[in-house]
Structure formats: C-alpha cells, structure tokens
Design a protein around this motif. Structure first.
Motif, PDB file in Angstrom:
ATOM      1  N   MET A   1       0.887  -1.285   0.078  1.00 50.11           N
ATOM      2  CA  MET A   1      -0.039  -0.079   0.092  1.00 50.11           C
ATOM      3  C   MET A   1       0.864   1.384   0.070  1.00 50.11           C
ATOM      4  SD  MET A   1      -3.263   0.727  -0.066  1.00 50.11           S
ATOM      5  CE  MET A   1      -4.372   1.975   0.188  1.00 50.11           C
ATOM      6  N   LYS A   2       2.028   1.192   0.800  1.00 52.88           N
ATOM      7  CA  LYS A   2       2.985   2.270   0.838  1.00 52.88           C
ATOM      8  C   LYS A   2       3.432   2.773  -0.549  1.00 52.88           C
ATOM      9  CE  LYS A   2       7.120  -0.006   1.904  1.00 52.88           C
ATOM     10  NZ  LYS A   2       8.170  -0.184   2.790  1.00 52.88           N
ATOM     11  N   TRP A   3       3.694   1.690  -1.543  1.00 59.37           N
ATOM     12  CA  TRP A   3       4.202   2.201  -2.743  1.00 59.37           C
ATOM     13  C   TRP A   3       2.976   3.077  -3.570  1.00 59.37           C
ATOM     14  CZ3 TRP A   3       8.975   1.490  -3.349  1.00 59.37           C
ATOM     15  CH2 TRP A   3       9.619   0.572  -2.517  1.00 59.37           C
ATOM     16  N   ILE A   4       1.798   2.801  -3.495  1.00 60.32           N
ATOM     17  CA  ILE A   4       0.860   3.471  -3.977  1.00 60.32           C
ATOM     18  C   ILE A   4       0.787   5.108  -3.644  1.00 60.32           C
ATOM     19  CG2 ILE A   4      -1.616   3.938  -4.171  1.00 60.32           C
ATOM     20  CD1 ILE A   4      -2.126   0.958  -4.038  1.00 60.32           C
ATOM     21  N   GLY A   9       2.479  10.467  -4.604  1.00 58.16           N
ATOM     22  CA  GLY A   9       3.576  11.668  -4.211  1.00 58.16           C
ATOM     23  C   GLY A   9       4.414  12.252  -5.406  1.00 58.16           C
ATOM     24  N   ILE A  10       5.012  10.980  -6.084  1.00 61.83           N
ATOM     25  CA  ILE A  10       5.995  11.387  -7.073  1.00 61.83           C
ATOM     26  C   ILE A  10       5.217  11.935  -8.354  1.00 61.83           C
ATOM     27  CG2 ILE A  10       7.406  10.489  -8.890  1.00 61.83           C
ATOM     28  CD1 ILE A  10       8.411   8.235  -6.730  1.00 61.83           C
TER      29      ILE A  10
END
Length: 220
Positions: A1-4, A9-10
């Motif tokens: 989930m943190k990669w999403i 953000g990027i």
C-alpha cells in the motif's frame, strides 16, 4: 500500500514541475483598492473583517464568549487554590506595571484608530487583556476581583456583545452610516464602533478568564 502513496506523491511532484498553473484572468483594477473604496477606510483588513465577512466575525465573537463560559463551567466544581503566586520583588512589579501601561495605551490606540492603520478590535482587546494580566500578576487577587465587580465589568462585557450583534445585524440588513471622508477618524461608517465593541469584549473577557485561573489554579 505504501508504494501507491509513494507513486501518488511522485506523480503530484512531477505535475507541479511539468504542467503550468492556469493563471486566473483578473479585471484591470486592484482588488484592494476596490475593498478600500467600498469600506471608506484605508485599512482593507478591517473592511473585510467587519464588513465583507461580518457574518463570520459575529460568530467569532460568540465563540469567544462561549469559551469564557466554558472556563467558568469546567472549573466550577474545583476547590479554589490555596496558594496564589505573583511577583513580589519591586523591580519585577515596576517593569510589569510599566508594560501594562504601554499595553493599555496601545489597546486604546488600536481600538480608536484601528480602521485607519494596522490594528483593530481583536488586536486592541488582546493588548488590553495583556495589560490586565500584567496588573494581575503584580496585585492581590482580592483587589482585582473587587475592581472587576465595582465597575460591573461582567455586565459591560455582555452589553458589548449584545450591542455588537444588534449593530452587525442592522449592517447586514443593508443599513449603513455615512462613510465620511477617507482617512479621517470619523470615517468607515459603523466599522470604528464595531472595532471598539470588539476591543471591549475581548479585553473584559480576558479579565474574566484571568480571574478564574488565578482563583482555581493560583497562577496564570
């Protein structure tokens, strides 16, 4: 989930760097000048607070009143503090009362001329409350309470709120006093009077809260 979250953000960062912001099309005149002209006074901030957004200011005054009532309510069941802490050395007393005198003069200046220069009712009330607080920490609480009751400060506080709400309602209904000459002391219609009422309300309300905390906490 943190990669999403990282990817989002990027993507947002790249968007801010690459895509241009759409500049709004504004008319060929200064918004500040328009506000000043509508209010009849050079202080655009005061015009916004006490004219363009007067509805919000009414509830700000009401919220401050409720906060004072809340302080009384929350501390009503507690026992008064046995020890009252205040300045006793003469240099501290002299400096605190000198500061109180300066703060009181600033409060009067901001209340009377706040519609012409930076300042206004809330700033004047804070300066007045500061002056009262400096006197409170150099005087006996009994004397402060006696002065508060002798001059019926609680009554004046309530009256200032009621008069402010009535005048604000009349203004919101479309009835305004003449603006007068731009830059003169008697200009801005009803705005200077609203400034003074707010200053009285905030200063006397601060006095009430100071007395409550001295009585139940022993210290500001």
């Amino acid at each position: 989930m943190k990669w999403i979250y990282i990817a989002a953000g990027i993507a947002l960062f790249v968007k801010m760097l690459v895509l241009p912001n759409s500049a709004p099309i504004v008319p060929d005149f200064s918004i500040v000048e328009s506000i000043v002209k509508d209010g009849g006074i050079p202080n655009a901030v005061t015009v916004i607070i006490l004219r363009n957004r007067l509805y919000d200011t009414i509830f700000e005054v009401v919220v401050f009143t409720i906060a004072i009532m809340g302080a009384y309510f929350l501390l009503a069941n507690e026992q008064p503090s046995c020890a009252i802490y205040r300045f006793t050395d003469q240099p501290s007393i002299v400096l605190a009362r000198l500061g109180a005198t300066i703060a009181a003069l600033v409060s009067i200046e901001l209340a009377i001329r706040g519609h012409l220069s930076p300042g206004g009712g809330f700033a004047a009330g804070v300066a007045g409350g500061t002056a009262i607080g400096l006197i409170a920490i150099t005087s006996s609480p009994e004397w402060m309470q006696e002065i508060y009751q002798r001059y019926h400060a609680a009554t004046w506080e309530k009256v200032s709120v009621l008069v402010f709400i009535v005048l604000a309602a009349i203004t919101l209904a479309g009835v305004e006093l003449p603006h007068g000459e731009m830059g003169a002391l008697l200009s801005g219609g009803i705005v200077p009077l609203l400034n003074i009422l707010v200053a009285v309300k905030v200063a006397l309300g601060s006095w009430a809260v100071i007395l409550v905390f001295i009585r139940y906490r022993g210290l500001l």
